[in-house]
Design a protein around this motif. Structure first.
Motif, PDB file in Angstrom:
ATOM      1  N   ALA A 213      55.783  35.223  44.844  1.00 49.06           N
ATOM      2  CA  ALA A 213      56.481  35.922  45.894  1.00 49.06           C
ATOM      3  C   ALA A 213      56.911  37.209  45.148  1.00 49.06           C
ATOM      4  O   ALA A 213      56.775  38.323  45.911  1.00 49.06           O
ATOM      5  N   ALA A 214      57.490  36.878  44.081  1.00 43.15           N
ATOM      6  CA  ALA A 214      57.902  38.349  43.446  1.00 43.15           C
ATOM      7  C   ALA A 214      56.772  39.384  42.924  1.00 43.15           C
ATOM      8  O   ALA A 214      57.000  40.517  43.065  1.00 43.15           O
ATOM      9  N   VAL A 215      55.642  38.676  42.464  1.00 47.69           N
ATOM     10  CA  VAL A 215      54.470  39.589  42.300  1.00 47.69           C
ATOM     11  C   VAL A 215      54.063  40.195  43.450  1.00 47.69           C
ATOM     12  O   VAL A 215      53.740  41.411  43.520  1.00 47.69           O
ATOM     13  N   VAL A 216      53.919  39.673  44.560  1.00 49.68           N
ATOM     14  CA  VAL A 216      53.686  40.372  45.951  1.00 49.68           C
ATOM     15  C   VAL A 216      54.550  41.461  46.279  1.00 49.68           C
ATOM     16  O   VAL A 216      54.192  42.393  46.884  1.00 49.68           O
ATOM     17  N   GLY A 254      50.766  48.641  36.582  1.00 50.83           N
ATOM     18  CA  GLY A 254      49.321  47.970  37.123  1.00 50.83           C
ATOM     19  C   GLY A 254      49.517  46.401  37.153  1.00 50.83           C
ATOM     20  O   GLY A 254      48.405  45.535  37.627  1.00 50.83           O
ATOM     21  N   MET A 255      50.608  45.855  36.473  1.00 49.23           N
ATOM     22  CA  MET A 255      50.488  44.435  36.279  1.00 49.23           C
ATOM     23  C   MET A 255      50.449  43.524  37.724  1.00 49.23           C
ATOM     24  O   MET A 255      49.609  42.613  38.073  1.00 49.23           O
ATOM     25  N   PRO A 256      51.488  43.928  38.652  1.00 50.21           N
ATOM     26  CA  PRO A 256      51.463  43.132  39.900  1.00 50.21           C
ATOM     27  C   PRO A 256      50.261  43.141  40.663  1.00 50.21           C
ATOM     28  O   PRO A 256      49.699  42.133  40.936  1.00 50.21           O
ATOM     29  N   LEU A 257      49.296  44.222  40.851  1.00 48.46           N
ATOM     30  CA  LEU A 257      47.970  44.102  41.377  1.00 48.46           C
ATOM     31  C   LEU A 257      47.156  43.344  40.613  1.00 48.46           C
ATOM     32  O   LEU A 257      46.440  42.602  41.205  1.00 48.46           O
ATOM     33  N   ALA A 258      47.116  43.290  39.350  1.00 46.27           N
ATOM     34  CA  ALA A 258      46.119  42.472  38.518  1.00 46.27           C
ATOM     35  C   ALA A 258      46.427  41.197  38.465  1.00 46.27           C
ATOM     36  O   ALA A 258      45.358  40.544  38.807  1.00 46.27           O
ATOM     37  N   ILE A 259      47.628  40.843  38.403  1.00 52.04           N
ATOM     38  CA  ILE A 259      47.956  39.360  38.864  1.00 52.04           C
ATOM     39  C   ILE A 259      47.777  38.810  40.267  1.00 52.04           C
ATOM     40  O   ILE A 259      47.125  37.736  40.244  1.00 52.04           O
ATOM     41  N   TYR A 260      47.807  39.563  41.176  1.00 50.99           N
ATOM     42  CA  TYR A 260      47.817  39.380  42.416  1.00 50.99           C
ATOM     43  C   TYR A 260      46.069  38.904  42.786  1.00 50.99           C
ATOM     44  O   TYR A 260      45.690  38.072  43.264  1.00 50.99           O
ATOM     45  N   LEU A 261      45.423  40.118  42.233  1.00 47.23           N
ATOM     46  CA  LEU A 261      43.978  39.978  42.365  1.00 47.23           C
ATOM     47  C   LEU A 261      43.199  38.840  41.605  1.00 47.23           C
ATOM     48  O   LEU A 261      42.552  38.259  42.082  1.00 47.23           O
ATOM     49  N   LEU A 262      43.713  38.659  40.310  1.00 42.27           N
ATOM     50  CA  LEU A 262      43.021  37.618  39.795  1.00 42.27           C
ATOM     51  C   LEU A 262      43.689  36.354  39.936  1.00 42.27           C
ATOM     52  O   LEU A 262      42.782  35.158  40.057  1.00 42.27           O
ATOM     53  N   ARG A 263      44.818  35.987  40.366  1.00 39.98           N
ATOM     54  CA  ARG A 263      45.200  34.752  40.909  1.00 39.98           C
ATOM     55  C   ARG A 263      44.400  34.427  42.124  1.00 39.98           C
ATOM     56  O   ARG A 263      44.315  33.051  42.027  1.00 39.98           O
ATOM     57  N   ASN A 264      44.395  35.284  43.053  1.00 39.79           N
ATOM     58  CA  ASN A 264      43.608  34.842  44.336  1.00 39.79           C
ATOM     59  C   ASN A 264      42.316  34.433  43.908  1.00 39.79           C
ATOM     60  O   ASN A 264      41.706  33.543  44.438  1.00 39.79           O
ATOM     61  N   TYR A 265      41.533  35.119  43.002  1.00 35.29           N
ATOM     62  CA  TYR A 265      40.228  34.855  42.694  1.00 35.29           C
ATOM     63  C   TYR A 265      40.276  33.386  41.969  1.00 35.29           C
ATOM     64  O   TYR A 265      39.252  32.466  42.147  1.00 35.29           O
ATOM     65  N   MET A 266      40.903  33.262  41.105  1.00 34.80           N
ATOM     66  CA  MET A 266      41.100  31.832  40.166  1.00 34.80           C
ATOM     67  C   MET A 266      41.488  30.811  41.134  1.00 34.80           C
ATOM     68  O   MET A 266      41.140  29.697  41.017  1.00 34.80           O
ATOM     69  N   ALA A 267      42.409  30.914  42.051  1.00 32.39           N
ATOM     70  CA  ALA A 267      42.462  29.912  42.841  1.00 32.39           C
ATOM     71  C   ALA A 267      41.421  29.352  43.828  1.00 32.39           C
ATOM     72  O   ALA A 267      41.554  28.423  44.359  1.00 32.39           O
ATOM     73  N   GLY A 268      40.680  30.360  43.921  1.00 31.41           N
ATOM     74  CA  GLY A 268      39.287  29.905  44.860  1.00 31.41           C
ATOM     75  C   GLY A 268      38.323  29.281  44.112  1.00 31.41           C
ATOM     76  O   GLY A 268      37.049  28.823  44.714  1.00 31.41           O
TER      77      GLY A 268
END
Length: 382
Positions: A213-216, A254-268
């Motif tokens: 939630a903090a990253v978002v 740039g870290m928030p977007l990177a974590i959000y994008l990569l986390r969504n991909y890895m979770a899939g």
């Protein structure tokens, strides 16, 4: 029938038209900038880039040969020559000897000079000056002409921009300075965010949901809000202004977007794949490096495109975190701003500098654009 699965939507033509419009909207200005970067200042001032391959009518101020080239013929002092450079095939339609009347004469007519004598100008630029007395002075006579010039393309603009000895004109140093800023500022956040994204996607620990939630929430924090506090923090810990400071600033932003994008991909990614690796005795680090990273390449590449384009085109962060008073760390965006301030009329230089600035992002984008959509759709479909 229009609602049956597999049929073409009725508004498919509108989608295609919209895509075509966006492509044209992007390609046309880029093409115009590219063509303008090879044109001379006079051509840019008199005609648009879409007329670059056609002759253009221009008002030129030319000079005859100096008086020391005069010869005597039948008691007259004569100066002859051609107003244009060798090889030029321009045609004169009007000419004059006064800036107030640049179109006073037709080709072949004769005008009286204010200091005595006459001058005759032909359509191809040939002229003949006659006087009963010797011509004096150190410079030739000014002649104002309206001529139709053939299209001309030159590499002089690129030579001035990239190879000029004057540091205010040359963008070669700014080009390498921008690479020095952009490459680490793209790699560092990807490395850090990849570890964080894997932990948030596949490792159970207290507070994981709060961290997500903090990253978002950090995605909507304005960049300008953190500039001054971050700069003060850098100064307090001794980093100051320099490459290290701008690398860390770009990494943090740039870290928030990177974590959000990569986390969504890895979770899939398939859960069975991860669990089988754990059953086989693989450690979390081995799963991450040998399994997750290779499978997550589309997401990594898509973020790399965004981060590279952002840092390459950045001006604000470079202005705040880099010392560029001496020009040693000036980036290309700042160099273009300086050219715009000091050379506002030299559009050919500005066009060349701008195209040099966008050339590298274009290469990066087209080289990695096949991964862009795949990475952006990460986690959207199960």
């Amino acid at each position: 029938m229009s609602e049956i699965a597999g049929t073409r939507p009725a508004l498919r033509w509108a989608v295609h038209a919209s895509v075509l419009f966006l492509v044209v909207l992007w390609v046309v200005p880029t093409l115009g900038l590219f063509i303008s970067s090879f044109r001379t200042a006079d051509q840019i001032a008199t005609s648009g880039w879409w007329r670059a391959i056609f002759p253009s009518e221009q008002n030129l101020t030319l000079r005859s040969a100096a008086p020391d080239t005069q010869v005597q013929e039948n008691g007259l002092y004569v100066i002859e020559g051609n107003l244009f450079d060798a090889g030029t095939t321009a045609r004169i339609s009007k000419w004059g000897i006064s800036s107030r009347e640049i179109d006073a004469f037709e080709p072949g007519q004769t005008a009286e000079l204010r200091k005595g004598g006459t001058v005759t100008v032909q359509a191809n630029g040939d002229y003949r000056m006659e006087n009963t007395e010797e011509f004096t002075g150190s410079r030739g006579t000014r002649v104002f002409v309206t001529a139709e010039l053939p299209p001309e393309f030159t590499l002089d603009n690129y030579h001035k921009v990239l190879l000029a000895e004057d540091s205010t004109d040359s963008m070669a140093k700014a080009f390498f300075n921008t690479l020095t800023v952009t490459i680490p500022a793209t790699i560092i956040p990807i490395l850090v965010a990849a570890f964080a994204a894997y932990a948030l996607a596949w490792m159970d620990f207290p507070g994981r949901a709060l961290l997500i939630a903090a990253v978002v929430g950090l995605l909507v924090v304005p960049l300008q809000l953190a500039l001054i506090p971050l700069l003060k923090f850098h100064l307090n810990i001794g980093i100051g202004k320099g490459y290290l400071g701008v690398w860390l600033a770009h990494t943090g932003f740039g870290m928030p977007l990177a974590i959000y994008l990569l986390r969504n991909y890895m979770a899939g990614l398939p859960r069975d794949l991860i669990e089988n690796a754990r059953v086989d005795g693989a450690t979390e680090f081995q799963i991450f490096t040998k399994l997750i990273l290779p499978l997550s390449f589309p997401a990594l590449a898509s973020f790399a495109i965004f981060q590279f384009l952002w840092t390459w085109n950045d001006l604000l962060v470079a202005k705040v975190f880099l010392i560029d008073a001496s020009g040693e760390t000036t980036v290309m965006t700042n160099s273009i701003v300086e050219l715009l301030g000091t050379r506002g009329g030299n559009w050919e230089i500005l066009a060349t500098a701008a195209f040099v600035s966008i050339a590298v992002p274009l290469v990066v984008f087209f080289a990695m654009q096949k991964y862009l959509v795949r990475g952006l759709l990460a986690g959207s479909v199960k």
